[in-house]
Each structure stands twice: as C-alpha cells, then as structure tokens.
Design an enzyme around this catalytic site. Structure first.
Site, PDB file in Angstrom:
ATOM      1  N   ASP A  51       0.889  -1.228   0.050  1.00 21.36           N
ATOM      2  CA  ASP A  51      -0.013   0.034   0.119  1.00 21.36           C
ATOM      3  C   ASP A  51       0.978   1.185  -0.162  1.00 21.36           C
ATOM      4  OD1 ASP A  51      -3.040   0.772   0.737  1.00 21.36           O
ATOM      5  OD2 ASP A  51      -1.557   2.235   1.680  1.00 21.36           O
ATOM      6  N   TYR A  56       2.512  10.244   0.023  1.00 18.34           N
ATOM      7  CA  TYR A  56       3.536   9.687   0.894  1.00 18.34           C
ATOM      8  C   TYR A  56       4.765   9.927   0.132  1.00 18.34           C
ATOM      9  CZ  TYR A  56      -0.272   6.489   2.574  1.00 18.34           C
ATOM     10  OH  TYR A  56      -1.256   5.978   3.310  1.00 18.34           O
ATOM     11  N   LYS A  81      -2.979   5.815  -3.932  1.00 18.90           N
ATOM     12  CA  LYS A  81      -4.209   6.800  -3.574  1.00 18.90           C
ATOM     13  C   LYS A  81      -3.964   7.998  -4.243  1.00 18.90           C
ATOM     14  CE  LYS A  81      -4.126   4.709   0.887  1.00 18.90           C
ATOM     15  NZ  LYS A  81      -2.709   4.488   1.255  1.00 18.90           N
ATOM     16  N   LEU A 196      -1.821  -0.588  14.144  1.00 19.40           N
ATOM     17  CA  LEU A 196      -1.324  -0.844  15.470  1.00 19.40           C
ATOM     18  C   LEU A 196      -1.411   0.461  16.146  1.00 19.40           C
ATOM     19  CD1 LEU A 196       1.924  -2.737  14.405  1.00 19.40           C
ATOM     20  CD2 LEU A 196      -0.145  -3.632  15.194  1.00 19.40           C
ATOM     21  N   ILE A 234      -2.775  -3.184   7.352  1.00 22.75           N
ATOM     22  CA  ILE A 234      -1.613  -3.038   6.664  1.00 22.75           C
ATOM     23  C   ILE A 234      -0.585  -2.251   7.616  1.00 22.75           C
ATOM     24  CG2 ILE A 234      -2.722  -2.731   4.214  1.00 22.75           C
ATOM     25  CD1 ILE A 234      -2.981   0.326   4.631  1.00 22.75           C
ATOM     26  N   LYS A 236       2.521  -0.789   9.025  1.00 23.56           N
ATOM     27  CA  LYS A 236       3.985  -0.141   8.440  1.00 23.56           C
ATOM     28  C   LYS A 236       5.046  -0.562   9.312  1.00 23.56           C
ATOM     29  CE  LYS A 236       7.025   2.857   9.237  1.00 23.56           C
ATOM     30  NZ  LYS A 236       7.497   3.183  10.619  1.00 23.56           N
ATOM     31  N   SER A 237       6.197  -1.243   8.749  1.00 22.80           N
ATOM     32  CA  SER A 237       7.382  -1.265   9.540  1.00 22.80           C
ATOM     33  C   SER A 237       8.498  -1.012   8.655  1.00 22.80           C
ATOM     34  CB  SER A 237       7.446  -2.412  10.354  1.00 22.80           C
ATOM     35  OG  SER A 237       8.854  -2.660  11.173  1.00 22.80           O
ATOM     36  N   ARG A 242      10.204  -7.138  12.466  1.00 28.15           N
ATOM     37  CA  ARG A 242       8.580  -6.692  12.626  1.00 28.15           C
ATOM     38  C   ARG A 242       7.997  -6.841  11.576  1.00 28.15           C
ATOM     39  NH1 ARG A 242       9.667  -0.846  15.665  1.00 28.15           N
ATOM     40  NH2 ARG A 242      10.393  -1.955  17.878  1.00 28.15           N
ATOM     41  N   ASN A 246       4.758  -9.560  11.748  1.00 24.90           N
ATOM     42  CA  ASN A 246       3.406  -9.128  11.278  1.00 24.90           C
ATOM     43  C   ASN A 246       2.552  -9.800  10.540  1.00 24.90           C
ATOM     44  OD1 ASN A 246       3.785  -7.011  13.051  1.00 24.90           O
ATOM     45  ND2 ASN A 246       4.260  -5.231  11.444  1.00 24.90           N
TER      46      ASN A 246
HETATM   47  P1  A2P Z   1       9.026   0.733  12.953  1.00 26.08           P
HETATM   48  O1  A2P Z   1       8.865   1.221  11.381  1.00 26.08           O
HETATM   49  O2  A2P Z   1      10.343   1.514  13.417  1.00 26.08           O
HETATM   50  O3  A2P Z   1       9.368  -1.045  12.899  1.00 26.08           O
HETATM   51  P2  A2P Z   1       1.069   1.646  12.439  1.00 26.08           P
HETATM   52  O4  A2P Z   1       0.998   0.537  11.037  1.00 26.08           O
HETATM   53  O5  A2P Z   1      -0.149   1.193  13.155  1.00 26.08           O
HETATM   54  O6  A2P Z   1       1.258   3.173  11.848  1.00 26.08           O
HETATM   55  O7  A2P Z   1       2.437   1.538  13.231  1.00 26.08           O
HETATM   56  C1  A2P Z   1       3.422   1.661  12.767  1.00 26.08           C
HETATM   57  C2  A2P Z   1       4.686   1.725  13.845  1.00 26.08           C
HETATM   58  O8  A2P Z   1       4.547   0.571  14.716  1.00 26.08           O
HETATM   59  C3  A2P Z   1       5.716   2.099  13.769  1.00 26.08           C
HETATM   60  O9  A2P Z   1       6.588   3.117  14.651  1.00 26.08           O
HETATM   61  C4  A2P Z   1       6.657   0.672  13.658  1.00 26.08           C
HETATM   62  O10 A2P Z   1       8.082   0.974  13.850  1.00 26.08           O
HETATM   63  C5  A2P Z   1       5.782  -0.035  14.601  1.00 26.08           C
HETATM   64  N1  A2P Z   1       5.750  -1.607  14.262  1.00 26.08           N
HETATM   65  C6  A2P Z   1       5.207  -2.031  13.429  1.00 26.08           C
HETATM   66  N2  A2P Z   1       5.485  -3.373  13.521  1.00 26.08           N
HETATM   67  C7  A2P Z   1       5.653  -3.638  14.817  1.00 26.08           C
HETATM   68  C8  A2P Z   1       5.962  -4.604  15.573  1.00 26.08           C
HETATM   69  N3  A2P Z   1       5.832  -5.895  15.121  1.00 26.08           N
HETATM   70  N4  A2P Z   1       6.337  -4.561  16.840  1.00 26.08           N
HETATM   71  C9  A2P Z   1       6.564  -3.376  17.256  1.00 26.08           C
HETATM   72  N5  A2P Z   1       6.312  -2.020  16.634  1.00 26.08           N
HETATM   73  C10 A2P Z   1       5.812  -2.205  15.284  1.00 26.08           C
END
Ligand code: A2P
Length: 281
Positions: A51, A56, A81, A196, A234, A236-237, A242, A246
């Site tokens: 996505d 972005y 988008k 998250l 979706i 994001k990491s 992670r 996920n």
């Molecule tokens: P990072 O990108 O440093 O791994 P959302 O998708 O709700 O916007 O959340 C994104 C945030 O959650 C980012 O700061 C990401 O950090 C963090 N994040 C994503 N997956 C995990 C995970 N499995 N455990 C802890 N934090 C996570």
C-alpha cells in the site's frame, strides 16, 4: 499445508471478485529508499499486498522494491491513492498516469480517493474518473479512503457504482465498530490504516497480557484481532524482523473472550485526521 510451511495468508474476496490478502505492508511515512528496502523484504517474506499513496512521496521507492523483490508483478496486489489536490475528473486521470509513471507500472490493482475533502466537494467527479480508468482496464479495483457513509452513499447514488474498499483509521483504541458494521452490511471491505495505532496500543496492559498468554508479540495480537473482525490490516514497519512478525498471524486464534477484552480498549483515540474536517492538499 506441507511440513514446516507457514500457514497461507488469509484472503477476502472483494465485491468485484478480486482477492485481497488480509495483511499487507503499509508504507507511510517511509522515504523512497526505506520503502524500496521494506517492500522488497516484505515480498520476499511472503507479503503480496503493498500500500502506498501519491501523498507519501515514496511511489518511486515502492516500485523499485517490487522490481528488486523478484516477485512477478501479476502476483503483487499494489494499491495507491489520489493526492487530495488532484481531485476532479481530468486532474484525476492525469494524476493516475503520474502515479503509474513514478511506480514504473502499467496498471494498479487498487486505486483509492485518499480523503473525501467535503469542503472542496469534488469527490463525485473524482469517482467518475476512477470508474472510467477501471473501464479502460488500467486498474482492477476502485475504492476510497477515509470516507464516511454519507460520502459513499452520495457517490453510489450519483454513479451507480459502489467502492469495493474503504481504508480508514482503525485499531483497538479506535475500533470504529459502528462503521465496521455499516460496511459489512453494504458488502464493502474495510482496510485498517495505522492498525497498531502507530505503535501506541502495543504497551496496553490488555495487549501485553494476551501476548504473554498466547506466546506472541503484542503486534501479532492486535493484527489477529483485525483479521478476526474481517478487515484487511496494513501495518507499516521499516524493521525486517517486525515485517516478518506481522505476517505470522495465521497460526493461532483469539477466543471470544480475548476479542471482547481487546474491544474494551476502545477510547476514541483517533491518531490521524477527521474525514469531516481534513482538508490538507
Ligand atoms: P518501525 O517502522 O520502526 O518498525 P501503524 O502501522 O499502526 O502506523 O504502526 C507503525 C508503527 O508501529 C511504527 O512505529 C513501527 O515501527 C511500529 N511497528 C510495526 N510493527 C511492529 C511490531 N511487530 N512490533 C513493534 N512495533 C511495530
């Protein structure tokens, strides 16, 4: 399932017949370079749903990541988008071409109107452009993001065409239960952005307790909650471990009591914009 193979990623069927994975990689706010690495890693790890958005500023990196992954384009479900300032019929057609060019692709799987921008009031004409592009075969599915029922009703009444997806902010502290029920009744698939809560929900006592009891990471508990609610998430990491973690959410189940406990976290904690007032171009 063969011995040792990871369980398949669950899919939902969109109202237009196309299939969508229930977990994908979100890419906001990754830079081009970060997105290229994260997307390539995610695809190599088994993700197929990616996505992005013109807003972005990372479509070039996302396209690069897809090519670097070695995964065939037709096996990837790619979403982008429309940027808010490009709403309107002709401007949308041009903006879509520009997104394809930045991505280095000749079609998209899903294209969304990013925000309704009600004061600007161009989303009906914008929707007509998406219907045209779909008719031309340049994108497979069309949908919206951050739309409220009143906006969806209006485009349906004006064009006779309903979006197959609405992508909205959703996480345990902002569970949007009334909207979830409304979309289920309409047959529109919901996608959760910031599933998250931008990481803020991971430390909640209820999440930590369930993570311990299931021997899972907090993020996996939350993503499993989304899946069992019938939505697409979706996360994001930018972190390889992670990104992998996920996707590993298809080999355990939350009980009804677990789901209820997670439902109790709801506190109206919206992290992003309000669709009624968000007007950033
Ligand atoms: P990072 O990108 O440093 O791994 P959302 O998708 O709700 O916007 O959340 C994104 C945030 O959650 C980012 O700061 C990401 O950090 C963090 N994040 C994503 N997956 C995990 C995970 N499995 N455990 C802890 N934090 C996570």
């Amino acid at each position: 399932m063969t011995n040792g193979a990871a369980p398949a990623v669950a899919q939902l069927i969109l109202p237009d017949g196309h299939k969508i994975d229930q977990i994908g990689l979100g890419t906001w706010p990754l830079t081009d370079d970060e997105a290229a690495h994260a997307v390539a890693y995610a695809l190599k790890s088994g993700y197929r749903l990616i996505d992005t958005a013109a807003r972005y500023g990372n479509e070039v990196g996302v396209g690069q990541g897809i090519r670097d992954s070695g995964v065939n384009r037709q096996d990837v479900f790619l979403t982008s988008k429309l940027q808010n300032g490009e709403q309107g019929f002709d401007t949308t057609l041009r903006a879509f071409d520009a997104s394809l060019e930045r991505l280095g692709m000749d079609y998209l799987d899903l294209y969304l109107i990013h925000w309704p921008m009600p004061r600007q009031d161009r989303y009906v004409d914008t929707w007509r452009a998406l219907v045209r592009l779909q008719g031309e075969g340049r994108l497979k599915s069309i949908g919206v993001s951050n739309f409220l029922p009143e906006h969806i009703d209006r485009i349906r009444e004006a064009t006779g065409v309903q979006p197959v997806v609405n992508q909205i902010e959703m996480h345990p502290e902002f569970s949007q239960e009334p909207l979830r029920a409304w979309h289920a009744a309409q047959g529109i698939i919901l996608e959760a952005w910031s599933p998250l809560g931008r990481g803020s929900v991971l430390d909640h006592d209820v999440v930590r307790d369930l993570a311990q009891r299931h021997g899972r990471q907090p993020a996996q508990i939350i993503l499993r909650w989304h899946i069992q609610r019938g939505v697409v998430a979706i996360p994001k990491s930018r972190t390889p471990q992670r990104i992998r973690q996920n996707l590993e959410v298809f080999d355990f189940t939350l009980s009804q009591a677990d789901m209820t406990a997670l439902g109790s976290i709801e506190c109206g904690n919206r992290q992003g914009g309000d669709p009624l007032t968000w007007e950033q171009l």
